[in-house]
Scaffold this motif. Structure first.
Motif, mmCIF file in Angstrom:
data_model
loop_
_atom_site.group_PDB
_atom_site.id
_atom_site.type_symbol
_atom_site.label_atom_id
_atom_site.label_comp_id
_atom_site.label_asym_id
_atom_site.label_seq_id
_atom_site.Cartn_x
_atom_site.Cartn_y
_atom_site.Cartn_z
ATOM 1 N N LEU A 169 1.950 -2.043 10.506
ATOM 2 C CA LEU A 169 3.375 -1.870 10.234
ATOM 3 C C LEU A 169 3.976 -3.118 9.601
ATOM 4 O O LEU A 169 4.727 -3.040 8.621
ATOM 5 C CB LEU A 169 4.116 -1.520 11.528
ATOM 6 C CG LEU A 169 3.938 -0.106 12.064
ATOM 7 C CD1 LEU A 169 4.635 0.042 13.413
ATOM 8 C CD2 LEU A 169 4.477 0.918 11.082
ATOM 9 N N GLY A 170 3.659 -4.279 10.165
ATOM 10 C CA GLY A 170 4.216 -5.513 9.614
ATOM 11 C C GLY A 170 3.773 -5.763 8.194
ATOM 12 O O GLY A 170 4.594 -6.071 7.313
ATOM 13 N N LEU A 171 2.478 -5.621 7.938
ATOM 14 C CA LEU A 171 1.966 -5.865 6.591
ATOM 15 C C LEU A 171 2.443 -4.798 5.609
ATOM 16 O O LEU A 171 2.853 -5.113 4.481
ATOM 17 C CB LEU A 171 0.436 -5.899 6.612
ATOM 18 C CG LEU A 171 -0.220 -7.051 7.381
ATOM 19 C CD1 LEU A 171 -1.723 -6.821 7.493
ATOM 20 C CD2 LEU A 171 0.058 -8.381 6.712
ATOM 21 N N GLY A 172 2.411 -3.529 6.014
ATOM 22 C CA GLY A 172 2.753 -2.443 5.101
ATOM 23 C C GLY A 172 4.225 -2.416 4.728
ATOM 24 O O GLY A 172 4.570 -2.273 3.552
ATOM 25 N N LEU A 173 5.108 -2.544 5.713
ATOM 26 C CA LEU A 173 6.539 -2.502 5.426
ATOM 27 C C LEU A 173 6.988 -3.731 4.641
ATOM 28 O O LEU A 173 7.886 -3.646 3.793
ATOM 29 C CB LEU A 173 7.326 -2.388 6.732
ATOM 30 C CG LEU A 173 7.081 -1.083 7.512
ATOM 31 C CD1 LEU A 173 7.884 -1.084 8.812
ATOM 32 C CD2 LEU A 173 7.440 0.139 6.671
ATOM 33 N N HIS A 174 6.368 -4.865 4.909
ATOM 34 C CA HIS A 174 6.674 -6.068 4.126
ATOM 35 C C HIS A 174 6.216 -5.890 2.680
ATOM 36 O O HIS A 174 6.938 -6.252 1.739
ATOM 37 C CB HIS A 174 5.979 -7.269 4.769
ATOM 38 C CG HIS A 174 6.213 -8.557 4.045
ATOM 39 N ND1 HIS A 174 7.361 -9.301 4.197
ATOM 40 C CD2 HIS A 174 5.441 -9.253 3.160
ATOM 41 C CE1 HIS A 174 7.297 -10.387 3.451
ATOM 42 N NE2 HIS A 174 6.147 -10.375 2.811
ATOM 43 N N GLU A 175 5.038 -5.314 2.492
ATOM 44 C CA GLU A 175 4.523 -5.098 1.142
ATOM 45 C C GLU A 175 5.347 -4.072 0.382
ATOM 46 O O GLU A 175 5.495 -4.171 -0.844
ATOM 47 C CB GLU A 175 3.062 -4.647 1.223
ATOM 48 C CG GLU A 175 2.387 -4.435 -0.116
ATOM 49 C CD GLU A 175 2.271 -5.712 -0.924
ATOM 50 O OE1 GLU A 175 2.232 -5.612 -2.162
ATOM 51 O OE2 GLU A 175 2.223 -6.801 -0.316
ATOM 52 N N ALA A 176 5.901 -3.074 1.080
ATOM 53 C CA ALA A 176 6.702 -2.042 0.411
ATOM 54 C C ALA A 176 7.919 -2.632 -0.279
ATOM 55 O O ALA A 176 8.334 -2.143 -1.340
ATOM 56 C CB ALA A 176 7.127 -0.984 1.426
ATOM 57 N N ALA A 177 8.498 -3.685 0.298
ATOM 58 C CA ALA A 177 9.664 -4.316 -0.327
ATOM 59 C C ALA A 177 9.289 -4.955 -1.663
ATOM 60 O O ALA A 177 10.041 -4.858 -2.642
ATOM 61 C CB ALA A 177 10.258 -5.351 0.617
ATOM 62 N N TYR A 178 8.131 -5.600 -1.728
ATOM 63 C CA TYR A 178 7.695 -6.204 -2.984
ATOM 64 C C TYR A 178 7.250 -5.144 -3.991
ATOM 65 O O TYR A 178 7.530 -5.255 -5.188
ATOM 66 C CB TYR A 178 6.546 -7.178 -2.713
ATOM 67 C CG TYR A 178 7.005 -8.468 -2.082
ATOM 68 C CD1 TYR A 178 7.394 -9.555 -2.866
ATOM 69 C CD2 TYR A 178 7.057 -8.608 -0.702
ATOM 70 C CE1 TYR A 178 7.815 -10.735 -2.292
ATOM 71 C CE2 TYR A 178 7.487 -9.789 -0.118
ATOM 72 C CZ TYR A 178 7.862 -10.851 -0.909
ATOM 73 O OH TYR A 178 8.295 -12.013 -0.338
ATOM 74 N N MET A 179 6.551 -4.113 -3.505
ATOM 75 C CA MET A 179 6.121 -3.061 -4.410
ATOM 76 C C MET A 179 7.299 -2.292 -4.983
ATOM 77 O O MET A 179 7.229 -1.780 -6.111
ATOM 78 C CB MET A 179 5.180 -2.105 -3.684
ATOM 79 C CG MET A 179 3.763 -2.636 -3.483
ATOM 80 S SD MET A 179 2.935 -3.071 -5.025
ATOM 81 C CE MET A 179 3.062 -1.554 -5.939
ATOM 82 N N ALA A 180 8.390 -2.191 -4.234
ATOM 83 C CA ALA A 180 9.571 -1.495 -4.739
ATOM 84 C C ALA A 180 10.121 -2.181 -5.980
ATOM 85 O O ALA A 180 10.498 -1.513 -6.960
ATOM 86 C CB ALA A 180 10.647 -1.437 -3.649
ATOM 87 N N GLU A 181 10.143 -3.500 -5.981
ATOM 88 C CA GLU A 181 10.639 -4.220 -7.155
ATOM 89 C C GLU A 181 9.658 -4.105 -8.317
ATOM 90 O O GLU A 181 10.071 -4.040 -9.482
ATOM 91 C CB GLU A 181 10.862 -5.689 -6.792
ATOM 92 C CG GLU A 181 12.019 -5.909 -5.834
ATOM 93 C CD GLU A 181 13.338 -5.463 -6.444
ATOM 94 O OE1 GLU A 181 13.889 -6.199 -7.277
ATOM 95 O OE2 GLU A 181 13.806 -4.356 -6.086
ATOM 96 N N ILE A 182 8.360 -4.080 -8.034
ATOM 97 C CA ILE A 182 7.372 -3.914 -9.097
ATOM 98 C C ILE A 182 7.501 -2.530 -9.735
ATOM 99 O O ILE A 182 7.497 -2.390 -10.965
ATOM 100 C CB ILE A 182 5.957 -4.138 -8.535
ATOM 101 C CG1 ILE A 182 5.771 -5.598 -8.131
ATOM 102 C CG2 ILE A 182 4.901 -3.726 -9.554
ATOM 103 C CD1 ILE A 182 4.452 -5.878 -7.436
ATOM 104 N N VAL A 183 7.630 -1.507 -8.898
ATOM 105 C CA VAL A 183 7.764 -0.146 -9.423
ATOM 106 C C VAL A 183 9.082 0.013 -10.181
ATOM 107 O O VAL A 183 9.126 0.646 -11.245
ATOM 108 C CB VAL A 183 7.668 0.876 -8.270
ATOM 109 C CG1 VAL A 183 7.956 2.288 -8.771
ATOM 110 C CG2 VAL A 183 6.284 0.825 -7.638
ATOM 111 N N ARG A 184 10.142 -0.569 -9.658
ATOM 112 C CA ARG A 184 11.446 -0.467 -10.346
ATOM 113 C C ARG A 184 11.392 -1.119 -11.721
ATOM 114 O O ARG A 184 11.938 -0.596 -12.699
ATOM 115 C CB ARG A 184 12.532 -1.116 -9.496
ATOM 116 C CG ARG A 184 13.936 -0.950 -10.071
ATOM 117 C CD ARG A 184 14.976 -1.464 -9.081
ATOM 118 N NE ARG A 184 14.881 -2.901 -8.909
ATOM 119 C CZ ARG A 184 15.520 -3.793 -9.675
ATOM 120 N NH1 ARG A 184 16.276 -3.373 -10.683
ATOM 121 N NH2 ARG A 184 15.403 -5.073 -9.441
#
Length: 315
Positions: A169-184
């Motif tokens: 959970l810690g690694l995945g949710l933290h990574e989702a924030a960075y991936m959101a900016e990459i995808v955007r």
């Protein structure tokens, strides 16, 4: 008098001749002695450092070879790879969802996704791991039911969120924030006219995103995603703080008993380098796969530019 241009032959003058074969200018490439000197110095320094490190008896290469394929080390490596895959799966899926919501016309959804990115990118990953691990201190029981009403099912938080679950959970949710900016950023790179043309053909927003925008944005999303996967592989070492038996934690457990810190850390470095090298190769072929269309488009563009725009049609 005719309007045709007068050529050199018609005027009686001989055409200009080019230089003879023996008089042609021969191009001589520039020499860069500074490059060769700098390269030689760097190679000498590199060989000196590697030789000194390899020949140092305190490295105890026998110990490195003894524990390189030890079962506890291989089990830690397996846990590291499992954490990487699970965290990146959550990060990529969550990043796509958050990025789409961030670009939504609904201001509430856009602000909520921006708040998510702000929180998870603005706090250290180690803090987030510890937060999920000690969640039972503030939420001892997790229940499912009607809000402010009856609870149909409840479970102890410690049983639901184990050490491994807290790490994922810690690694995945933290990574989702960075991936959101990459995808955007990838979605923003696609021309708005593509979406307008899709809407004119009767496609919905979901169909336009899935069939038109996202396939084109993948060419810009894939390279940083590969970098994030390699970074995630190394970032999993932070879960030692919650005692998850990944690679580094297993290594620490061994050298806390035999006090051979440096040789065992060398074992960890070897396996991290092997794993990241495999990911690098996969990223290379994946990027080449998604760049195929660019080559065809470039060739077509060059063929179009080769046609003279001022050429008049023949009668």
């Amino acid at each position: 008098m005719s309007g045709r241009p007068v050529t050199a032959e018609a005027d009686g003058t001989a055409p200009a001749k080019g230089p003879a074969d023996g008089d042609r200018i021969r191009a001589v490439p520039l020499r860069h002695p500074g490059r060769w000197v700098t390269s030689a110095v760097l190679i000498f320094v590199l060989v000196f450092l590697v030789q000194g490190w390899a020949a140092n008896p305190r490295m105890q290469w026998a110990t490195v070879g003894e524990f390189l394929f030890a079962p506890v080390v291989l089990e830690g490596l397996r846990t590291t790879l499992l954490l990487t895959v699970a965290a990146m799966a959550i990060g990529i899926a969550g990043g796509v969802v958050v990025a789409v919501l961030r670009m939504s016309a609904n201001p509430v959804l856009a602000r909520l996704s921006a708040f998510y990115i702000w929180v998870f990118r603005g706090t250290p990953l180690l803090v987030q791991l510890l937060f999920w691990y000690f969640l039972s201190a503030i939420v001892p029981v997790i229940g499912f039911g009607v809000p402010w009403g009856p609870t149909f099912f409840q479970v102890d938080t410690n049983r639901l969120i184990t050490q491994m679950t807290a790490a994922v959970l810690g690694l995945g949710l933290h990574e989702a924030a960075y991936m959101a900016e990459i995808v955007r950023a990838g979605l923003d790179s696609v021309d708005e006219g593509q979406s307008e043309a899709a809407h004119a053909l009767g496609m919905t927003r979901r169909q336009t995103l899935r069939r038109i925008v996202l396939p084109q944005a993948l060419r810009l999303i894939i390279p940083p995603t590969g970098n994030q996967a390699i970074s995630m592989l190394k970032t999993t070492s932070l879960v030692f703080a919650i005692a998850v038996p990944e690679l580094l934690t297993s290594i620490q457990g061994i050298y806390s008993r035999n006090f051979q810190q440096v040789p065992l850390l060398a074992v960890a470095c070897v396996w991290y380098l092997v794993a990241t090298s495999v990911l690098n190769v996969g990223q290379h072929y994946l990027e080449r796969r998604f760049r195929r269309g660019d080559g065809r488009a470039t060739a077509q563009r060059r063929r179009r530019q080769a046609v003279t725009p001022f050429e008049e049609p023949q009668s």
